[in-house]
Scaffold this motif. Structure first.
Motif, PDB file in Angstrom:
ATOM      1  N   ARG A 162      14.313  -2.800 -13.168  1.00  0.00           N
ATOM      2  CA  ARG A 162      14.481  -4.099 -12.198  1.00  0.00           C
ATOM      3  C   ARG A 162      15.108  -4.726 -13.906  1.00  0.00           C
ATOM      4  O   ARG A 162      15.549  -5.627 -13.355  1.00  0.00           O
ATOM      5  N   SER A 163      13.931  -4.445 -15.169  1.00  0.00           N
ATOM      6  CA  SER A 163      14.741  -5.234 -16.669  1.00  0.00           C
ATOM      7  C   SER A 163      15.287  -5.047 -16.689  1.00  0.00           C
ATOM      8  O   SER A 163      15.954  -5.960 -17.794  1.00  0.00           O
ATOM      9  N   GLY A 164      16.331  -3.525 -16.677  1.00  0.00           N
ATOM     10  CA  GLY A 164      17.065  -3.209 -17.442  1.00  0.00           C
ATOM     11  C   GLY A 164      17.041  -3.045 -18.361  1.00  0.00           C
ATOM     12  O   GLY A 164      18.003  -2.602 -19.299  1.00  0.00           O
ATOM     13  N   ILE A 165      15.670  -2.147 -18.261  1.00  0.00           N
ATOM     14  CA  ILE A 165      15.429  -1.977 -20.763  1.00  0.00           C
ATOM     15  C   ILE A 165      15.956  -0.420 -20.479  1.00  0.00           C
ATOM     16  O   ILE A 165      15.546   0.250 -19.107  1.00  0.00           O
ATOM     17  N   GLU A 166      16.122  -0.163 -21.424  1.00  0.00           N
ATOM     18  CA  GLU A 166      16.281   1.120 -21.276  1.00  0.00           C
ATOM     19  C   GLU A 166      15.285   2.151 -23.017  1.00  0.00           C
ATOM     20  O   GLU A 166      15.482   2.642 -24.204  1.00  0.00           O
ATOM     21  N   PRO A 167      14.015   1.784 -21.658  1.00  0.00           N
ATOM     22  CA  PRO A 167      13.309   2.736 -23.440  1.00  0.00           C
ATOM     23  C   PRO A 167      13.278   4.170 -23.712  1.00  0.00           C
ATOM     24  O   PRO A 167      13.905   5.156 -23.587  1.00  0.00           O
ATOM     25  N   LEU A 168      13.020   3.736 -25.321  1.00  0.00           N
ATOM     26  CA  LEU A 168      12.457   5.776 -25.593  1.00  0.00           C
ATOM     27  C   LEU A 168      11.694   6.304 -24.547  1.00  0.00           C
ATOM     28  O   LEU A 168      10.052   6.352 -24.741  1.00  0.00           O
ATOM     29  N   HIS A 169      12.038   7.409 -24.067  1.00  0.00           N
ATOM     30  CA  HIS A 169      11.279   8.185 -23.439  1.00  0.00           C
ATOM     31  C   HIS A 169      10.640   9.416 -25.105  1.00  0.00           C
ATOM     32  O   HIS A 169      11.214  10.184 -24.880  1.00  0.00           O
ATOM     33  N   ILE A 170       9.419   9.202 -24.894  1.00  0.00           N
ATOM     34  CA  ILE A 170       8.041  10.589 -25.434  1.00  0.00           C
ATOM     35  C   ILE A 170       7.317  10.753 -25.238  1.00  0.00           C
ATOM     36  O   ILE A 170       6.638  10.322 -23.723  1.00  0.00           O
ATOM     37  N   PHE A 171       7.299  12.057 -24.923  1.00  0.00           N
ATOM     38  CA  PHE A 171       5.805  13.082 -24.303  1.00  0.00           C
ATOM     39  C   PHE A 171       4.941  13.101 -25.310  1.00  0.00           C
ATOM     40  O   PHE A 171       5.438  13.889 -26.299  1.00  0.00           O
ATOM     41  N   TYR A 172       3.720  13.070 -25.128  1.00  0.00           N
ATOM     42  CA  TYR A 172       3.167  13.490 -25.827  1.00  0.00           C
ATOM     43  C   TYR A 172       2.811  14.971 -26.622  1.00  0.00           C
ATOM     44  O   TYR A 172       2.670  15.118 -28.008  1.00  0.00           O
TER      45      TYR A 172
END
Length: 251
Positions: A162-172
Protein backbone atom coordinates in the motif's frame (compact mmCIF):
# COMPACT_ATOMS: atom_id res chain seq x y z
CA UNK A 1 -0.17 15.16 17.04
CA UNK A 2 3.06 13.55 15.75
CA UNK A 3 6.26 14.95 17.23
CA UNK A 4 8.47 16.62 14.60
CA UNK A 5 12.26 16.50 14.74
CA UNK A 6 13.90 19.35 16.67
CA UNK A 7 15.81 22.04 14.77
CA UNK A 8 19.07 20.44 15.90
CA UNK A 9 18.13 17.13 14.26
CA UNK A 10 20.50 16.10 11.48
CA UNK A 11 18.64 13.87 9.09
CA UNK A 12 20.67 10.78 8.19
CA UNK A 13 22.32 10.84 4.79
CA UNK A 14 21.22 7.25 4.19
CA UNK A 15 18.92 5.02 6.24
CA UNK A 16 18.59 1.23 6.14
CA UNK A 17 15.60 -0.39 7.88
CA UNK A 18 15.37 -4.15 8.40
CA UNK A 19 11.75 -5.26 8.64
CA UNK A 20 11.34 -8.68 10.18
CA UNK A 21 9.76 -10.94 12.77
CA UNK A 22 11.45 -12.62 15.75
CA UNK A 23 13.50 -15.75 15.06
CA UNK A 24 13.98 -14.78 11.41
CA UNK A 25 17.75 -14.41 11.79
CA UNK A 26 17.59 -10.66 12.35
CA UNK A 27 20.27 -10.72 15.07
CA UNK A 28 22.64 -12.57 12.73
CA UNK A 29 21.89 -10.21 9.83
CA UNK A 30 22.38 -7.13 11.99
CA UNK A 31 25.70 -8.42 13.32
CA UNK A 32 26.97 -9.21 9.85
CA UNK A 33 25.84 -5.85 8.48
CA UNK A 34 27.59 -4.04 11.33
CA UNK A 35 30.78 -5.96 10.62
CA UNK A 36 31.05 -4.37 7.15
CA UNK A 37 31.64 -0.93 8.68
CA UNK A 38 29.70 0.83 5.91
CA UNK A 39 26.08 -0.38 6.14
CA UNK A 40 25.25 1.12 9.52
CA UNK A 41 24.96 -0.63 12.89
CA UNK A 42 21.41 -1.99 12.95
CA UNK A 43 19.96 -2.82 16.33
CA UNK A 44 16.62 -3.09 18.10
CA UNK A 45 16.63 0.55 19.19
CA UNK A 46 12.82 0.76 19.23
CA UNK A 47 12.31 -2.13 21.67
CA UNK A 48 9.94 -0.29 24.00
CA UNK A 49 8.52 -3.07 26.17
CA UNK A 50 11.63 -3.52 28.34
CA UNK A 51 12.09 0.21 29.01
CA UNK A 52 8.70 1.90 28.41
CA UNK A 53 9.94 5.07 30.11
CA UNK A 54 12.27 5.80 27.17
CA UNK A 55 10.44 8.02 24.68
CA UNK A 56 10.21 7.40 20.96
CA UNK A 57 12.09 10.65 20.33
CA UNK A 58 14.92 9.42 22.55
CA UNK A 59 14.96 6.17 20.61
CA UNK A 60 15.21 8.06 17.32
CA UNK A 61 18.21 9.94 18.68
CA UNK A 62 19.74 6.66 19.85
CA UNK A 63 19.21 4.98 16.49
CA UNK A 64 20.75 7.94 14.65
CA UNK A 65 23.78 7.85 16.94
CA UNK A 66 24.42 4.19 17.79
CA UNK A 67 23.06 2.92 14.48
CA UNK A 68 25.40 5.01 12.31
CA UNK A 69 28.57 3.78 10.65
CA UNK A 70 31.44 6.19 9.96
CA UNK A 71 30.25 6.88 6.42
CA UNK A 72 26.93 8.27 7.72
CA UNK A 73 24.63 5.30 7.03
CA UNK A 74 22.08 4.79 9.81
CA UNK A 75 20.50 1.36 10.23
CA UNK A 76 17.98 -0.24 12.57
CA UNK A 77 15.49 -3.08 12.62
CA UNK A 78 11.74 -2.97 13.19
CA UNK A 79 9.24 -5.60 14.25
CA UNK A 80 5.52 -4.80 13.75
CA UNK A 81 5.24 -4.10 17.49
CA UNK A 82 7.99 -1.48 17.20
CA UNK A 83 6.16 0.26 14.37
CA UNK A 84 2.85 0.12 16.26
CA UNK A 85 4.35 2.16 19.08
CA UNK A 86 6.50 4.37 16.89
CA UNK A 87 3.63 5.59 14.69
CA UNK A 88 1.73 6.83 17.74
CA UNK A 89 4.44 9.40 18.41
CA UNK A 90 6.20 10.31 15.15
CA UNK A 91 6.02 10.15 11.38
CA UNK A 92 8.84 7.80 10.44
CA UNK A 93 9.79 9.52 7.20
CA UNK A 94 10.03 12.92 8.88
CA UNK A 95 12.90 11.59 10.95
CA UNK A 96 14.34 9.08 8.49
CA UNK A 97 13.37 10.20 4.96
CA UNK A 98 13.44 7.82 1.98
CA UNK A 99 14.88 4.78 3.75
CA UNK A 100 16.05 1.61 2.03
CA UNK A 101 13.98 -1.33 3.24
CA UNK A 102 15.09 -4.93 3.67
CA UNK A 103 12.36 -7.48 4.35
CA UNK A 104 13.92 -10.43 6.16
CA UNK A 105 11.96 -13.67 6.31
CA UNK A 106 12.63 -17.34 6.91
CA UNK A 107 11.68 -20.04 4.44
CA UNK A 108 11.26 -22.64 7.19
CA UNK A 109 8.23 -21.13 8.94
CA UNK A 110 7.72 -24.16 11.18
CA UNK A 111 11.35 -24.00 12.28
CA UNK A 112 10.88 -20.31 13.05
CA UNK A 113 7.71 -21.03 15.05
CA UNK A 114 9.44 -23.76 17.05
CA UNK A 115 12.34 -21.44 17.75
CA UNK A 116 9.97 -18.69 18.90
CA UNK A 117 7.96 -21.06 21.08
CA UNK A 118 11.19 -22.18 22.77
CA UNK A 119 12.69 -18.72 23.21
CA UNK A 120 9.51 -17.33 24.74
CA UNK A 121 9.92 -19.89 27.49
CA UNK A 122 13.66 -20.36 28.05
CA UNK A 123 14.72 -16.76 27.25
CA UNK A 124 17.51 -17.81 24.91
CA UNK A 125 17.31 -15.36 22.01
CA UNK A 126 20.91 -15.59 20.77
CA UNK A 127 23.53 -18.31 20.92
CA UNK A 128 25.64 -18.21 24.05
CA UNK A 129 22.82 -17.11 26.37
CA UNK A 130 21.85 -19.29 29.33
CA UNK A 131 18.30 -20.55 29.66
CA UNK A 132 16.25 -19.05 32.48
CA UNK A 133 14.09 -22.20 32.60
CA UNK A 134 13.39 -25.31 30.58
CA UNK A 135 11.14 -25.01 27.56
CA UNK A 136 8.23 -27.45 27.42
CA UNK A 137 6.63 -28.73 24.25
CA UNK A 138 2.98 -28.16 23.41
CA UNK A 139 1.48 -28.07 19.94
CA UNK A 140 -0.66 -25.11 21.08
CA UNK A 141 2.41 -22.95 21.72
CA UNK A 142 3.85 -23.74 18.31
CA UNK A 143 0.48 -23.01 16.65
CA UNK A 144 0.37 -19.65 18.43
CA UNK A 145 3.91 -18.82 17.36
CA UNK A 146 3.15 -19.83 13.77
CA UNK A 147 0.07 -17.61 13.73
CA UNK A 148 2.08 -14.69 15.11
CA UNK A 149 4.79 -15.06 12.46
CA UNK A 150 2.35 -15.42 9.57
CA UNK A 151 0.35 -12.39 10.72
CA UNK A 152 3.49 -10.28 11.11
CA UNK A 153 4.88 -11.21 7.71
CA UNK A 154 1.50 -10.39 6.21
CA UNK A 155 1.44 -6.98 7.87
CA UNK A 156 4.82 -6.12 6.42
CA UNK A 157 3.78 -7.27 2.94
CA UNK A 158 0.59 -5.21 3.15
CA UNK A 159 2.54 -2.15 4.34
CA UNK A 160 4.95 -2.36 1.43
CA UNK A 161 2.14 -2.93 -1.08
CA UNK A 162 0.00 0.00 0.00
CA UNK A 163 3.04 2.30 0.37
CA UNK A 164 4.50 1.54 -3.05
CA UNK A 165 7.72 0.27 -1.45
CA UNK A 166 9.77 -2.43 -3.14
CA UNK A 167 11.97 -3.81 -0.36
CA UNK A 168 14.96 -6.02 -0.86
CA UNK A 169 13.71 -9.49 0.06
CA UNK A 170 16.21 -11.59 1.99
CA UNK A 171 15.76 -14.98 3.56
CA UNK A 172 17.54 -16.21 6.69
CA UNK A 173 18.92 -19.17 4.79
CA UNK A 174 20.65 -16.83 2.30
CA UNK A 175 22.56 -15.07 5.09
CA UNK A 176 24.49 -18.27 5.68
CA UNK A 177 24.85 -19.35 2.06
CA UNK A 178 25.84 -16.16 0.23
CA UNK A 179 26.09 -13.14 2.50
CA UNK A 180 28.63 -11.40 0.27
CA UNK A 181 25.97 -11.13 -2.44
CA UNK A 182 23.48 -9.81 0.12
CA UNK A 183 25.96 -7.10 1.16
CA UNK A 184 26.54 -5.96 -2.39
CA UNK A 185 22.82 -5.72 -3.06
CA UNK A 186 22.21 -3.67 0.08
CA UNK A 187 25.20 -1.44 -0.71
CA UNK A 188 23.89 -0.87 -4.21
CA UNK A 189 20.48 0.25 -2.93
CA UNK A 190 22.20 2.66 -0.53
CA UNK A 191 24.15 4.15 -3.41
CA UNK A 192 27.56 3.19 -2.09
CA UNK A 193 30.11 3.58 -4.85
CA UNK A 194 32.67 0.97 -3.87
CA UNK A 195 31.95 -2.71 -3.21
CA UNK A 196 31.05 -3.49 0.38
CA UNK A 197 34.05 -4.90 2.30
CA UNK A 198 34.10 -8.57 3.17
CA UNK A 199 32.47 -9.20 6.53
CA UNK A 200 34.42 -10.07 9.62
CA UNK A 201 33.69 -13.36 11.39
CA UNK A 202 30.54 -13.14 13.48
CA UNK A 203 30.50 -15.49 16.47
CA UNK A 204 26.85 -16.50 16.39
CA UNK A 205 25.84 -20.14 16.06
CA UNK A 206 22.64 -21.74 14.80
CA UNK A 207 20.33 -22.52 17.70
CA UNK A 208 18.56 -25.48 16.14
CA UNK A 209 19.33 -28.61 18.15
CA UNK A 210 18.04 -32.10 18.91
CA UNK A 211 15.19 -30.64 20.95
CA UNK A 212 14.09 -28.53 17.98
CA UNK A 213 14.07 -31.61 15.74
CA UNK A 214 12.10 -33.59 18.34
CA UNK A 215 9.51 -30.81 18.64
CA UNK A 216 9.15 -30.74 14.84
CA UNK A 217 8.51 -34.49 14.69
CA UNK A 218 5.97 -34.31 17.51
CA UNK A 219 4.17 -31.30 16.05
CA UNK A 220 3.92 -32.83 12.57
CA UNK A 221 2.59 -36.04 14.09
CA UNK A 222 -0.09 -34.12 16.01
CA UNK A 223 -1.03 -31.32 13.62
CA UNK A 224 0.22 -32.38 10.20
CA UNK A 225 -2.99 -33.84 8.77
CA UNK A 226 -2.63 -33.38 5.01
CA UNK A 227 -6.36 -33.89 4.56
CA UNK A 228 -7.15 -30.86 6.72
CA UNK A 229 -7.03 -27.34 5.29
CA UNK A 230 -7.80 -24.87 8.10
CA UNK A 231 -9.40 -21.58 7.07
CA UNK A 232 -6.96 -19.66 9.25
CA UNK A 233 -4.31 -20.38 11.84
CA UNK A 234 -5.63 -18.77 15.00
CA UNK A 235 -3.50 -17.65 17.94
CA UNK A 236 -4.60 -18.56 21.46
CA UNK A 237 -7.27 -16.53 23.18
CA UNK A 238 -6.43 -14.59 26.33
CA UNK A 239 -7.81 -17.27 28.63
CA UNK A 240 -5.79 -20.04 26.98
CA UNK A 241 -2.60 -17.96 27.05
CA UNK A 242 -2.97 -17.26 30.76
CA UNK A 243 -3.76 -20.89 31.53
CA UNK A 244 -0.72 -22.16 29.69
CA UNK A 245 1.63 -19.42 30.85
CA UNK A 246 2.23 -18.60 27.19
CA UNK A 247 2.34 -14.89 26.36
CA UNK A 248 4.00 -12.92 23.62
CA UNK A 249 6.27 -9.99 24.39
CA UNK A 250 4.62 -7.04 26.08
CA UNK A 251 3.56 -4.13 23.94
Amino acid sequence: MPISPPESWERPRKTLIIASMPRSGSNLLCSKISSTGVLGNPGEYFRHWDTPEVTTVARCLLAASEGKSENGVVAFKLFPEHFDRLQKDIRLTEWFPDPVWVHLERRDLLGQAISLAKAMQDGVWTSGENAVKDAEYTAERIEAALAKIIAGNGRWSAYFARSGIEPLHIFYEDIHDDFDSVCQRVGGLLGLGAPVPATAKVDMQRQRNAQSDDWRRRFLAEAGDRNSFPAVVKPMGNRARKKSGWTFWRR
